[in-house]
Design a protein around this motif. Structure first.
Motif, PDB file in Angstrom:
ATOM      1  N   ARG A  52       0.846  -1.198   0.000  1.00 51.49           N
ATOM      2  CA  ARG A  52       0.000   0.000   0.000  1.00 51.49           C
ATOM      3  C   ARG A  52       0.882   1.249   0.000  1.00 51.49           C
ATOM      4  NH1 ARG A  52      -5.773  -1.387   0.113  1.00 51.49           N
ATOM      5  NH2 ARG A  52      -5.663  -3.652   0.298  1.00 51.49           N
ATOM      6  N   PRO A  53       1.190   1.789  -1.194  1.00 52.19           N
ATOM      7  CA  PRO A  53       2.061   2.966  -1.259  1.00 52.19           C
ATOM      8  C   PRO A  53       1.370   4.245  -0.815  1.00 52.19           C
ATOM      9  CG  PRO A  53       1.313   2.357  -3.445  1.00 52.19           C
ATOM     10  CD  PRO A  53       0.820   1.289  -2.521  1.00 52.19           C
ATOM     11  N   LEU A  54       2.136   5.121  -0.200  1.00 53.39           N
ATOM     12  CA  LEU A  54       1.664   6.450   0.158  1.00 53.39           C
ATOM     13  C   LEU A  54       1.624   7.356  -1.062  1.00 53.39           C
ATOM     14  CD1 LEU A  54       3.909   7.077   3.302  1.00 53.39           C
ATOM     15  CD2 LEU A  54       1.436   6.718   3.363  1.00 53.39           C
ATOM     16  N   PRO A  55       0.821   8.420  -1.031  1.00 52.14           N
ATOM     17  CA  PRO A  55       0.963   9.467  -2.041  1.00 52.14           C
ATOM     18  C   PRO A  55       2.404   9.971  -2.053  1.00 52.14           C
ATOM     19  CG  PRO A  55      -1.011   9.836  -0.734  1.00 52.14           C
ATOM     20  CD  PRO A  55      -0.260   8.724  -0.060  1.00 52.14           C
ATOM     21  N   GLY A  56       2.950  10.144  -3.229  1.00 55.09           N
ATOM     22  CA  GLY A  56       4.344  10.567  -3.350  1.00 55.09           C
ATOM     23  C   GLY A  56       5.302   9.419  -3.579  1.00 55.09           C
ATOM     24  N   LEU A  57       4.880   8.186  -3.280  1.00 52.32           N
ATOM     25  CA  LEU A  57       5.684   6.998  -3.571  1.00 52.32           C
ATOM     26  C   LEU A  57       5.046   6.333  -4.792  1.00 52.32           C
ATOM     27  CD1 LEU A  57       7.914   4.947  -2.903  1.00 52.32           C
ATOM     28  CD2 LEU A  57       6.329   3.867  -1.281  1.00 52.32           C
ATOM     29  N   SER A  58       5.728   6.421  -5.919  1.00 53.88           N
ATOM     30  CA  SER A  58       5.119   5.970  -7.162  1.00 53.88           C
ATOM     31  C   SER A  58       5.106   4.450  -7.253  1.00 53.88           C
ATOM     32  CB  SER A  58       5.875   6.549  -8.361  1.00 53.88           C
ATOM     33  OG  SER A  58       7.149   5.928  -8.483  1.00 53.88           O
ATOM     34  N   ILE A  59       4.198   3.952  -8.082  1.00 50.83           N
ATOM     35  CA  ILE A  59       4.139   2.516  -8.338  1.00 50.83           C
ATOM     36  C   ILE A  59       5.470   2.032  -8.906  1.00 50.83           C
ATOM     37  CG2 ILE A  59       3.046   0.734  -9.743  1.00 50.83           C
ATOM     38  CD1 ILE A  59       1.265   1.680  -7.468  1.00 50.83           C
ATOM     39  N   ALA A  60       6.049   2.794  -9.839  1.00 55.72           N
ATOM     40  CA  ALA A  60       7.318   2.392 -10.458  1.00 55.72           C
ATOM     41  C   ALA A  60       8.428   2.288  -9.420  1.00 55.72           C
ATOM     42  CB  ALA A  60       7.695   3.385 -11.557  1.00 55.72           C
ATOM     43  N   GLU A  61       8.466   3.220  -8.499  1.00 55.70           N
ATOM     44  CA  GLU A  61       9.498   3.198  -7.453  1.00 55.70           C
ATOM     45  C   GLU A  61       9.314   2.000  -6.537  1.00 55.70           C
ATOM     46  OE1 GLU A  61      11.313   6.147  -3.955  1.00 55.70           O
ATOM     47  OE2 GLU A  61       9.628   6.791  -5.193  1.00 55.70           O
ATOM     48  N   LEU A  62       8.064   1.705  -6.181  1.00 54.69           N
ATOM     49  CA  LEU A  62       7.804   0.573  -5.298  1.00 54.69           C
ATOM     50  C   LEU A  62       8.112  -0.752  -6.003  1.00 54.69           C
ATOM     51  CD1 LEU A  62       6.869  -0.036  -2.462  1.00 54.69           C
ATOM     52  CD2 LEU A  62       4.521  -0.090  -3.280  1.00 54.69           C
TER      53      LEU A  62
END
Length: 387
Positions: free
Chosen positions: A267-277
């Motif tokens: 569950r990524p936070l706003p500001g943490l992109s899907i690509a980065e995760l």
């Protein structure tokens, strides 16, 4: 012709099954719900457009629009949005027929009663109550398909070339508390491919369970890294979460396990992109894949859903806070908001019913909440679209 009364609308919506599921034997079309909503919208003077999804044949979106004379119906105004599908249900855990509206102990029970077919009954009742007033801005009702598994309906609407609402209210169950931001959602499968063989000679095989143990160790370290490196105080759980949700592998005690698969939820936070995760996840398993070449695969179980990043100070949030008397909040679950927001509209999530009842056996709407929820929603629509 007038609309059915509120409870009758509720009953008829729930009576039409529209389950979304990855299991094809459980998956159903939502067409009957969409056609019913279209009929009711047309009775209120809306033009309706029913569209079959390219990504999910047999599933349908409804876009209904009503505009004051002289105004463009595709831009400005307010969109009231929700999904028409439900999750599957476990019949053994329900005390009521999921497709029959049951009233008991001051509750309305039924599958979709708050997540979220029932929202459309509230919307239509509000618009019927406001019919004596003069409409001053366009109103759109959006009913989507497949939210519970792929969000394909919202994603296709987000690419609509001729749709520009000014504001959007997504009626997921929040107890009428405005939600201005939420986390995203990724579900991934990590598959280990080993070599099976007789358990009496371990060196002749490659045990996928043993490799998975190393993967899990690295994932638990990633879980701690996410917790320590990323934080937003807006959320009750202020960091990205990683859950090990399902694992299976092997077929017999006397065979070396040739395949093992783990399903995880992030569950990524706003500001943490899907690509980065996704990059962090691949980085976590890379050393193991280097040691055992081509043994570890990472696959998306569905298209990842980005976080919804709104702001507390936008006009729609301010109005919703004023009318509801509740301060806007951030939540850990996800909705169609990040896709509908792509239409360029101020967006909030706000609807009747409690999220605690969503995806639960004996899903229900507390009847004492009906009148205050209806008053809030009606006032929200009135202040934005009527004079």
């Amino acid at each position: 012709m007038s609309l059915p009364d509120f409870k009758t609308m509720y009953r008829e919506l729930i009576a039409r099954p529209s389950i979304s599921a990855l299991d094809a034997s459980l998956n159903q079309s939502n067409r009957a719900v969409i056609e019913l909503l279209a009929q009711w919208c047309e009775q209120l003077g809306f033009s309706t457009e029913i569209t079959e999804l390219h990504a999910a044949p047999g599933k349908f979106n409804l876009l209904a629009r009503r505009c004051p004379p002289g105004m463009a119906e595709h831009s400005g105004g307010l969109m009231l949005a929700g999904h028409t599908d439900t999750v599957p249900f476990d019949d053994s855990r329900w005390n009521f027929d999921p497709f029959t509206l049951s009233e008991r102990d001051n509750r309305l029970y039924g599958l979709g009663s708050i997540d979220m077919k029932g929202f459309f009954a509230f919307v239509l009742k509000a618009l019927e109550d406001l019919k004596a007033l003069k409409q001053s801005a366009p109103i759109m009702i959006l009913a989507t398909a497949d939210e519970e598994i792929t969000m394909a309906g919202a994603q296709e609407i987000a690419r609509h070339s001729n749709l520009k609402p000014e504001r959007c209210i997504i009626g997921e169950p929040t107890d009428m508390v405005p939600v201005y931001t939420h986390k995203g959602h990724m579900s991934s499968a990590i598959r280990i491919t080993g070599r099976s063989g007789h358990s009496s000679d371990p060196d002749r095989g490659l045990n996928a369970i043993e490799i998975m143990q190393q993967v899990i160790t690295n994932l638990l370290q990633l879980k701690e890294d996410l917790k320590n490196k990323y934080s937003l105080e807006d959320f009750a759980i202020p960091y990205p979460t990683l859950n090990l949700g399902h694992i299976h592998g092997g077929d017999n005690a006397n065979r070396i396990c040739g395949c093992c698969e783990l399903h995880i939820d992030l569950r990524p936070l706003p500001g943490l992109s899907i690509a980065e995760l996704q990059a962090l996840l691949l980085q976590a398993v890379a050393p193991i894949n280097a040691h055992y070449p081509n043994s570890v695969s990472v696959l998306d179980l569905h298209d990842p859903i980005p976080a919804f990043h709104g702001t507390r100070d936008c006009a729609l949030v301010t109005l919703a806070e004023k009318i509801s008397g509740q301060q806007a909040v951030a939540v850990n679950y996800c909705t169609e908001a990040p896709f509908l927001q792509q239409l360029g509209c101020e967006t909030i999530v706000m609807g009747p019913g409690s999220i605690a009842q969503a995806h639960q056996p004996d899903e229900y709407l507390a009847m004492e909440k009906i009148k205050p929820s209806q008053q809030i929603l009606t006032e929200l629509i009135k202040q934005q679209c009527f004079v």
